[in-house]
Design a protein around this motif. Structure first.
Motif, PDB file in Angstrom:
ATOM      1  N   ASN A 123       0.815  -1.224   0.000  1.00  0.00           N
ATOM      2  CA  ASN A 123       0.000   0.000   0.000  1.00  0.00           C
ATOM      3  C   ASN A 123       0.842   1.264   0.000  1.00  0.00           C
ATOM      4  OD1 ASN A 123      -2.479  -1.352   0.030  1.00  0.00           O
ATOM      5  ND2 ASN A 123      -2.463  -1.555   2.245  1.00  0.00           N
ATOM      6  N   LEU A 124       1.988   1.227   0.663  1.00  0.00           N
ATOM      7  CA  LEU A 124       2.816   2.425   0.778  1.00  0.00           C
ATOM      8  C   LEU A 124       3.783   2.615  -0.381  1.00  0.00           C
ATOM      9  CD1 LEU A 124       3.716   2.505   4.596  1.00  0.00           C
ATOM     10  CD2 LEU A 124       1.877   3.690   3.392  1.00  0.00           C
ATOM     11  N   TRP A 125       4.180   1.537  -1.037  1.00  0.00           N
ATOM     12  CA  TRP A 125       5.257   1.636  -2.022  1.00  0.00           C
ATOM     13  C   TRP A 125       4.822   1.483  -3.472  1.00  0.00           C
ATOM     14  CZ3 TRP A 125      10.128   3.322  -1.265  1.00  0.00           C
ATOM     15  CH2 TRP A 125      10.560   3.433   0.056  1.00  0.00           C
ATOM     16  N   ALA A 203     -15.362   2.745  11.560  1.00  0.00           N
ATOM     17  CA  ALA A 203     -16.495   3.571  11.129  1.00  0.00           C
ATOM     18  C   ALA A 203     -16.516   3.796   9.626  1.00  0.00           C
ATOM     19  CB  ALA A 203     -16.462   4.920  11.849  1.00  0.00           C
ATOM     20  N   GLU A 204     -15.419   3.538   8.937  1.00  0.00           N
ATOM     21  CA  GLU A 204     -15.345   3.757   7.497  1.00  0.00           C
ATOM     22  C   GLU A 204     -16.131   2.670   6.757  1.00  0.00           C
ATOM     23  OE1 GLU A 204     -15.166   4.643   3.993  1.00  0.00           O
ATOM     24  OE2 GLU A 204     -13.991   6.044   5.217  1.00  0.00           O
ATOM     25  N   PRO A 205     -17.159   3.045   5.983  1.00  0.00           N
ATOM     26  CA  PRO A 205     -17.934   2.033   5.257  1.00  0.00           C
ATOM     27  C   PRO A 205     -17.082   1.170   4.329  1.00  0.00           C
ATOM     28  CG  PRO A 205     -19.075   4.141   5.235  1.00  0.00           C
ATOM     29  CD  PRO A 205     -17.713   4.408   5.816  1.00  0.00           C
ATOM     30  N   GLY A 206     -16.020   1.742   3.774  1.00  0.00           N
ATOM     31  CA  GLY A 206     -15.156   0.958   2.902  1.00  0.00           C
ATOM     32  C   GLY A 206     -14.463  -0.180   3.637  1.00  0.00           C
ATOM     33  N   PRO A 329      -6.730   6.198   4.876  1.00  0.00           N
ATOM     34  CA  PRO A 329      -5.420   6.829   4.664  1.00  0.00           C
ATOM     35  C   PRO A 329      -4.287   5.906   5.095  1.00  0.00           C
ATOM     36  CG  PRO A 329      -6.474   7.720   6.621  1.00  0.00           C
ATOM     37  CD  PRO A 329      -7.493   6.836   5.960  1.00  0.00           C
ATOM     38  N   ALA A 330      -3.069   6.227   4.666  1.00  0.00           N
ATOM     39  CA  ALA A 330      -1.925   5.352   4.888  1.00  0.00           C
ATOM     40  C   ALA A 330      -1.657   5.099   6.362  1.00  0.00           C
ATOM     41  CB  ALA A 330      -0.683   5.952   4.226  1.00  0.00           C
TER      42      ALA A 330
END
Length: 402
Positions: A123-125, A203-206, A329-330
Motif C-alpha cells: 500500500n505504501l510503495w 467507522a469507514e464504510p469501505g 489513509p496510509a
C-alpha cells in the motif's frame, strides 16, 4: 536505488517472510496423523488444535494492525519470524497435548503478524493502479508455502523424524528473519497511529465493505480445505483418497491462476469490484446447491466444477483488502487490513464449528453443509449495504483507485 527498485526489493523481502508463514500455517494439516499419534489426540482434539491456531490468528488481526501502523512493517515481520521459530521449536520438542497447544498458539500469533505487514508495504510503495495486482500476486506467492508444506515436509518427516523435521522448519523462520534484516529498510510511518485510528477505520464504510467481502468469499473454501473437504469427498462422495487429494489440489492450482487475473481486473475496473464479489458468492452457492441436491454421489465433472468455483473464493477474498486500501489513509491501513482479515477468518472459524455441530446432530454432510447459506446471505446483504454507503460517502475515491 530508484523508488521502483526499492518497492520491489522491500516487497520481495516481505513475500519471503509471508511464504514461510504460510508454510508453518499448513504444517498441521499435512502432518495430522503423525501429530495425533505423537500427542495422543483423537479426531476431535486434532480439529480443536487446528481451530485454536486459526482463532488466535483471527483474534490478533486488529491488535497487530495497530502495531503495524505504529511500528512499521519491518519490526513486525521480524517479530513474526521470531514467534514462528519459537512455535516450531516447541512443536518439535513437545511430547504431549499441552506442548502442542502452546506451539500452535505461537504459530497462529507469528502468522498473524506477517500478512498485514506485507500488505502495508504494498500500500505504501506501489501506486494505487497496481495495488490490486500486487496484493493478488502476494497471495499467489504465499500459497507456494502451502505447496512446500505438503510433499517436502512429509518426505522430511519420514526421512528424519518429527524432532529434526520441525527443528528444520524453525530454521526457515531464521532465514526469513535474515532476509528481512538485510533487504527491508522501511522507515517508520510519517504519522504514528493514534487511539482514534481503530474507531475511524471501523467507522469507514469501505472497511466494512472489505470485511464482509472477505467473510462472504473466503469461508466456504477455507472450511473445505482446512478440515471438511477431504472427509466430505471420501464419505459422502465415495471417492478414493487419491481422487480426493487430486480434487483438493485442483483448488490450489486454479486459485493460483486466478490471483493475477483478479488483480488485473480489480485494478482496471475498480467500480466493478463488488460485482466480482457478488458473482463469486452467487456461483459458489449455486454449484453447492446442485451438489447437495444431487441424488447420490455427484459426477466427476460436477465435483471438478465445484473445486473450480471454490478456487475463485481465495482471490475473491483479497478484494476486501483492496477496499480497505482505497477508503483509508496510509496511517491507518494496517488496522483497516486487520479488521478485514480478522472478520474473514472469524467467519471461517464459525463455519468450521457449525459444520461440526451439524455433523454431530445429523450425521450427514449434506445437512451439515447447509449452514453455509446463512453466512452467504448475511455476507451478500452486508456487501450491498456497505457498497451503497461507501459510494454515497466517498464516490470520488473510486477514481483514486484507478
Amino acid at each position: 536505488m530508484s523508488g521502483t527498485r526499492k518497492a520491489y526489493l522491500y516487497w520481495g523481502a516481505g513475500v519471503v517472510a509471508y511464504l514461510v508463514a504460510v508454510f508453518h500455517r499448513q504444517t498441521l494439516g499435512v502432518t495430522g496423523l503423525e501429530a495425533a499419534a505423537r500427542f495422543d489426540l483423537g479426531a476431535a482434539g486434532l480439529s480443536a488444535l487446528a481451530m485454536l491456531q486459526l482463532l488466535v490468528y483471527a483474534a490478533l488481526q486488529v491488535p497487530v494492525g495497530i502495531l503495524v501502523d505504529r511500528l512499521g512493517s519491518r519490526k513486525m515481520l521480524l517479530a513474526g519470524a521470531v514467534v514462528l521459530a519459537a512455535g516450531n521449536l516447541v512443536f518439535a520438542l513437545a511430547g504431549g497435548a499441552a506442548g502442542a497447544i502452546t506451539a500452535r498458539i505461537l504459530i497462529g500469533a507469528g502468522d498473524a503478524a506477517t500478512f498485514i505487514s506485507v500488505i502495508r508495504i504494498v500500500n505504501l510503495w506501489f501506486p494505487p493502479g497496481r495495488n490490486s495486482l500486487m496484493v493478488q500476486t502476494t497471495g499467489l506467492l504465499g500459497a507456494l508455502g502451502g505447496i512446500l508444506a505438503a510433499v517436502p515436509l512429509i518426505s522430511a518427516l519420514h526421512a528424519f523424524g518429527w524432532r529434526d523435521t520441525f527443528l528444520g522448519a524453525a530454521g526457515l523462520s531464521a532465514v526469513a528473519f535474515a532476509v528481512v534484516v538485510v533487504l527491508l529498510r522501511e522507515a517508520r510511518p510519517g504519522r504514528a497511529a493514534n487511539p482514534r485510528g481503530l474507531r475511524a477505520a471501523w467507522a469507514e464504510p469501505g472497511t466494512q465493505l472489505g470485511l464482509w467481502t472477505h467473510a462472504a468469499t473466503q469461508s466456504s473454501m477455507a472450511a473445505f480445505l482446512l478440515l471438511w473437504g477431504y472427509p466430505f469427498l471420501l464419505q459422502d462422495q465415495r471417492l478414493s483418497p487419491n481422487a480426493a487429494g487430486a480434487l483438493l489440489t485442483t483448488i490450489t492450482v486454479v486459485s493460483l491462476a486466478c490471483n493475477p487475473l483478479f488483480g488485473w481486473v480489480a485494478g482496471r475496473w475498480p467500480h466493478r469490484r463488488s460485482w466480482m464479489v457478488l458473482g463469486i458468492v452467487g456461483s459458489t452457492a449455486g454449484v453447492w446447491t446442485v451438489v447437495l441436491l444431487w441424488p447420490g454421489p455427484s459426477p466427476l465433472w460436477l465435483l471438478v466444477l465445484l473445486m473450480t468455483v471454490l478456487a475463485t473464493n481465495g482471490p475473491g477474498s483479497v478484494i476486501g483488502f483492496d477496499f480497505a486500501r482505497t477508503f483509508n489513509p496510509a496511517e491507518r491501513i494496517g488496522v483497516a487490513t486487520g479488521i478485514v482479515n480478522g472478520g474473514g477468518f472469524l467467519a471461517t472459524v464459525a463455519l468450521l464449528g457449525l459444520i461440526g455441530v451439524g455433523l454431530d446432530l445429523h450425521g450427514d454432510f449434506r445437512w451439515a453443509l447447509v449452514v453455509q447459506y446463512p453466512i452467504w446471505a448475511l455476507g451478500v446483504f452486508q456487501v450491498l449495504r456497505y457498497r451503497q454507503r461507501t459510494f454515497v460517502k466517498g464516490s470520488a475515491k473510486w477514481e483514486v483507485a484507478r
